[in-house]
Each structure stands twice: as C-alpha cells, then as structure tokens.
Design a protein around this motif. Structure first.
Motif, PDB file in Angstrom:
ATOM      1  N   VAL A 147     -13.662   2.333  -4.970  1.00  0.00           N
ATOM      2  CA  VAL A 147     -13.579   0.919  -5.325  1.00  0.00           C
ATOM      3  C   VAL A 147     -12.675   0.240  -4.303  1.00  0.00           C
ATOM      4  N   ARG A 148     -12.696  -1.064  -4.299  1.00  0.00           N
ATOM      5  CA  ARG A 148     -11.834  -1.786  -3.385  1.00  0.00           C
ATOM      6  C   ARG A 148     -10.368  -1.481  -3.695  1.00  0.00           C
ATOM      7  N   ALA A 190      -4.466  10.288   0.101  1.00  0.00           N
ATOM      8  CA  ALA A 190      -4.855   9.439  -1.018  1.00  0.00           C
ATOM      9  C   ALA A 190      -4.126   8.115  -0.866  1.00  0.00           C
ATOM     10  N   GLN A 191      -4.868   7.025  -0.915  1.00  0.00           N
ATOM     11  CA  GLN A 191      -4.269   5.711  -0.632  1.00  0.00           C
ATOM     12  C   GLN A 191      -4.714   4.677  -1.642  1.00  0.00           C
ATOM     13  N   ILE A 192      -3.773   3.850  -2.043  1.00  0.00           N
ATOM     14  CA  ILE A 192      -4.084   2.650  -2.805  1.00  0.00           C
ATOM     15  C   ILE A 192      -3.449   1.468  -2.085  1.00  0.00           C
ATOM     16  N   PHE A 193      -4.121   0.343  -2.110  1.00  0.00           N
ATOM     17  CA  PHE A 193      -3.543  -0.871  -1.523  1.00  0.00           C
ATOM     18  C   PHE A 193      -4.011  -2.071  -2.317  1.00  0.00           C
ATOM     19  N   TRP A 194      -3.192  -3.085  -2.322  1.00  0.00           N
ATOM     20  CA  TRP A 194      -3.486  -4.263  -3.105  1.00  0.00           C
ATOM     21  C   TRP A 194      -2.963  -5.507  -2.409  1.00  0.00           C
ATOM     22  N   HIS A 225       0.828  -1.201   0.000  1.00  0.00           N
ATOM     23  CA  HIS A 225       0.000   0.000   0.000  1.00  0.00           C
ATOM     24  C   HIS A 225       0.860   1.248   0.000  1.00  0.00           C
ATOM     25  N   ILE A 226       0.313   2.302  -0.596  1.00  0.00           N
ATOM     26  CA  ILE A 226       0.977   3.595  -0.689  1.00  0.00           C
ATOM     27  C   ILE A 226       0.023   4.657  -0.164  1.00  0.00           C
TER      28      ILE A 226
END
Length: 554
Positions: free
Chosen positions: A514-515, A550-554, A109-110
C-alpha cells in the motif's frame, strides 16, 4: 427563489380565473352559492400569496446579510476571520486552506534494516538496526513561501539535522522574458548534483545508493536558485559547511571552504507510462583550512558517514565500502607522511606537506533514465578531479603530475511485475523545486487494502568505483627515497592514492503493498576488489551480501 416565483404565478392565475368566473356567473344568472364559493376561494388564495411574499422578503434579507458579512470579512482591513481549511490523514497529516495560500504537512519515515555477508577470505558478519528514523514538517505560507524541517534520530552530525530550509517561489522576471516561476532557496539541503544523490531515500529502487555516489556531495548550508517546468530545470547554488558531515567544530579563526554546484535536466517525454530523462551536473570545490574538519567526504571519498550499498553491516572493510587511503587536506599531510624524525625526513617533509595541499577540485556527472510501461533503465557516470600544489618539480616530475582523478558509474534496470510504470512517479520542477528530475512514490495499481496484491518490482544493478591513482610516487621521489633508506621508502609509498577499486552486481525484489509501506530484499556480489592500501589483506576478496529492509513513510 424560482419555486416561490412559480407558486406566486400559479396563485395569480387562479385569482384571475376566479374573477372571470364570478363575472360569468353574474352575467348568466348563476346561483349565489356558486358566487360565495368563488369569493371564499379568492380570499384564501390572497392570504396564501401574502404569506409567500412575506417569506420571500425574509429570505432576501437573510441572503443579503450573509453576502454583506462575507464581503466585510474579506475587505475589512485587519479582519481575523480564518478561511476554510482542508484536512487529510492520507499518508500523513495534511492541512491546506481553501485558497491554497497556506499548507502544513507532518511526515517522516522509518527504515529497519538487517543483513549478513560472507566470503571465503573474510569473517562472516550480520547485523540489524535502524537505518533512518526521521520526522519532518514542510508546507507553504502566504502563497509563495515554502519551508521544510527534517530531523534524523539515527543519523550523525549536529543534532541529526537534515533538510532545513526556506524558499520563495514567484515569477520575478517580466512576462516578455519568461512566465516561469523562479525559486530562491536558503538553508541546509542537498547540493544540486546527480540524480541518485538528490533523490529521497524513501524512493530508492535499491536499499542503498550505488558505489559512485561517494563522489557526490551531500547536504550543505547554502543558497540556490532554480527555474524550469515539467520538462526541464536548472538549479545552481553556493554552499559551505554541512551539519551532517561536521563532527567537530571548525578550527577557530580559520577560513571556510565553499562549493559551487549546478544541475541541469531535460525530459522531452513525460507521460504516464513513458519517460525519457537526461541530465548533467558540475561542482567546483575551493578548500580552506576547515575542509578536513567539516567536509571529510570530499577530501577522502568513501571514508564518510554514508557507507554505500551495505550500510547496516557497519565497519568491515570490503563488506561495507572502499575508502581512499590518503587524506588530501594540508593538515593531514604531516601525519600521513610520518618521516620527519630523520635528517632526510626533515628535508622532504615540507615538500610533502605542500604537495598534499589541495588547490581546488571539481566533480562532474552525467545521467539518463528511460521508461516504457513497466520497464525502466537508469545510469550515471561521476568523476572527481583534484588539482594539488605542483610548485616543486623535485617532488612530482612528469610535468607537474599534480592531478588526481577518481571515477565511477552504475547501470540499473527494473521491471514492475504487476504493470506499474516508473514514469508515473517522475517529478519535474513543477512538482518538486527542491529535487527536480527525481522520482517519488510508486503509483500502485491494485493496493492490498483494495483487494489487490500491491506492486512487485524486480531490479538488477552493476556499479563500479575506482579510487586508485598514481599518487605521489614518481622517479625523482623514488630516487630520494632510495638515498634516504627503506624507512623513508615505506613512508613515501604510503602516500599513494590507492583507495581501491570495486565492482558490484546486485539484484533486488521490492514489494509495495500500500502507499507508504514497502519491503525490499537485495543480494550483492562483489565481482572485483582491488583493496585500498590501508587494508591490503582484502585484495581479491569477493564477498556475497544480503540485505533486507522494512519501511514505512508518511
């Protein structure tokens, strides 16, 4: 196979019918041409039957060969035939074997943060930066072995290592005692203490943890054992040095500190839209010579790498954190009490060094969460007790007076404006042995990529931390200081544990389109600020702060 059997039956029926027809024609003197037609039809039917029988025989041989090959592959010792695998690219790369004995996930994640702070009494500040940028690999091997490796490219500590452990999970005890699986975990991971401390930063309702979380331990190297199911869990372990906290190598030849921690949780209600969760935690800390070097957060709460509630703004006094002014380790006492330059100072300094030595400390906390539909309420209370050397009555008075106590609490409430429920993301021991009784990803009802608007959440939080205590100043010590003079008075006064007290009120608006993607905005107002002794100019300040992520994770 059944179709071929049916065709064969129909052919046999037609053959028997043809024979009967020929006998009937001969009996009643029918023409020879009719008999010839019947005979040719019978011949054709026999040929077709023979072809079908040949095909059935070949198919049976093929089926037997496939079965024999599969059985040989499964039963043969040392067979290297790989099992079928399932591969998914939804929210990261995930690979799992058909028998679910092996799995592998590449994730991370960022978090990119920005914010500003201002008040009438302090200089306004603003900043942007990466809060976290982590990559991780976790999975399962040979059915019962679990592993995780996590690296943070923005964090401090030894090479940015965060979670780094291996675990074994199985039903160790006899069935008559329990049928529940037990997990043994070894490596570097968060000590089992507090809901907010163990929960992953990917799923925070607010951008940063609350103020009292400075009294919770972080990740440490150790071993833990856990047991439970979807409704309850107990996890306990022994821990020592933390790569995340360690900035320098421990002193050569010195003894190491250790922690013993335990967290127990119980959730009698765990439904899709209803949740009731309660829990309690306890941690015992036995310090030694390396505590100050490798566990500074424990001996000086608030003065750690985890700057709570406003991390991205960096150093700036009350705009980022409150901090305990006194280091409770033995090694720091002489520096804190810089009074050994006079005759009186040389007399007092040995007692001062002894007084600051920490014999042991313990932390405890209580937690509760309730959710009903889109509404949820969560709160925690955490306290830390420090027991110091009280062998010298001259120094302390008041029956010893060697105990210090810090405490804090928070209460937060949230509502999903789009109808989601926080209860749906609750993770019991059956879903997460590492952090049972915590929360995962929001279950979005109408994500943006399917024509919806995603999930919107509004939250409010009140948090408080109190790091003030009576410290070392008492009647006997003040008398000695008066005799020694003003310089000694000031030196002694500086040892008081006046780490400050702060009350914050925060509002949050979160959007989950979104997820794996989320956007967060926080506004925080400092309601009360009693400044720490190392920054008295901040006393009474009431800054306002705005943060966005702002975050994205996978």
């Amino acid at each position: 196979m059944n179709g071929h059997k049916g065709s064969r039956g129909r052919i046999m029926w037609r053959l028997s019918g043809g024979v009967a027809l020929a006998a009937f024609a001969a009996t009643f003197g029918l023409p020879a041409s009719a008999l010839a037609d019947t005979a040719s039809e019978i011949k054709a039917l026999k040929a077709q039957l023979k072809r079908l029988e040949t095909r059935l025989t070949e198919q049976a041989k093929s089926t037997a060969q496939v079965k024999n090959a599969l059985n040989s592959a499964k039963g043969a010792p040392g067979a290297n035939v790989p099992p079928p695998v399932f591969v998914s690219f939804r929210n990261g790369l995930y690979v799992e074997t058909e028998d679910q004995d092996f799995s592998f996930k590449l994730g991370g994640h960022i978090q990119a943060d920005g914010g500003f702070a201002s008040s009438a009494d302090t200089i306004s500040r603003s900043n942007v930066g990466f809060r976290r940028a982590r990559i991780e690999v976790d999975g399962k091997a040979f059915k019962n072995w679990y592993y995780k490796v996590q690296y943070d490219f923005t964090g401090s500590g030894v090479a940015g290592i965060r979670d780094f452990y291996v675990a074994y999970r199985d039903k160790f005890l006899p069935p008559e005692l329990t049928s529940l699986p037990i997990t043994v975990q070894i490596g570097n991971f968060r000590e089992p203490f507090s809901l907010e401390s163990t929960e992953s930063s990917k799923y925070f309702t607010f951008i940063e943890r609350s103020l009292p979380s400075v009294l919770s331990p972080s990740r440490h190297i150790g071993a833990a054992v856990a047991i439970g199911d979807k409704n309850w869990a107990v996890k306990t372990g022994i821990f020592s040095t933390s790569p995340q906290d360690t900035q320098t190598s421990p002193p050569t030849g010195e003894s190491q500190y250790w922690d013993a921690a335990v967290r127990a949780i119980y959730a009698p209600i765990t439904e899709e839209d209803k949740l009731l969760h309660v829990g309690a935690s306890f941690k015992y800390h036995k310090p030694n010579n390396t505590t100050a070097a490798t566990d500074a957060a424990n001996l000086r709460p608030g003065q750690s790498s985890e700057r709570e509630e406003t991390d991205v703004l960096g150093g700036g006094g009350a705009l980022t954190r409150v901090s305990a002014a006194q280091d409770l380790s033995c090694a720091a006492s002489a520096a804190t009490l810089n009074i050994a330059t006079t005759g009186v100072g040389q007399l007092i300094a040995p007692f001062a060094r002894r007084s600051s030595c920490l014999k042991y400390s313990y932390n405890y906390g209580f937690e509760a969460v309730g959710a009903y539909g889109p509404f949820s309420l969560q709160g925690e209370y955490i306290a830390a007790q420090y027991e110091r050397d009280s062998t010298n009555a001259f120094l302390y008075g008041n029956g010893g007076g060697s105990s210090l106590r810090y405490s804090g609490y928070y209460v937060l409430g949230s509502v999903f404006l789009t109808g989601e429920s926080r209860a749906a993301s609750y993770k019991g021991y059956d879903k997460d042995f590492n952090t049972p009784g915590s929360f995962g990803d929001v279950q979005i009802k109408n994500p943006l990529n399917k024509g919806g608007f995603g999930a919107f959440e509004f939250a409010a939080r009140y948090s408080e931390i109190n790091l003030n205590n009576g410290g070392l100043v008492d009647g006997n010590f003040v008398y000695a200081a008066t005799v020694a003079g003003n310089a000694v008075q000031k030196a002694i006064a500086s040892t008081a544990t006046l780490g400050g007290r702060q009350d914050n009120f925060s509002l949050a608006l979160n959007w989950y389109p979104v997820r794996g993607v989320r956007f967060q905005a926080n506004w925080t107002k400092t309601l009360t600020l009693v400044a720490p002794s190392d920054r008295p100019y901040l006393n009474g300040d009431r800054p306002s702060l705005f943060l966005a992520r702002a975050q994205i994770f996978w």
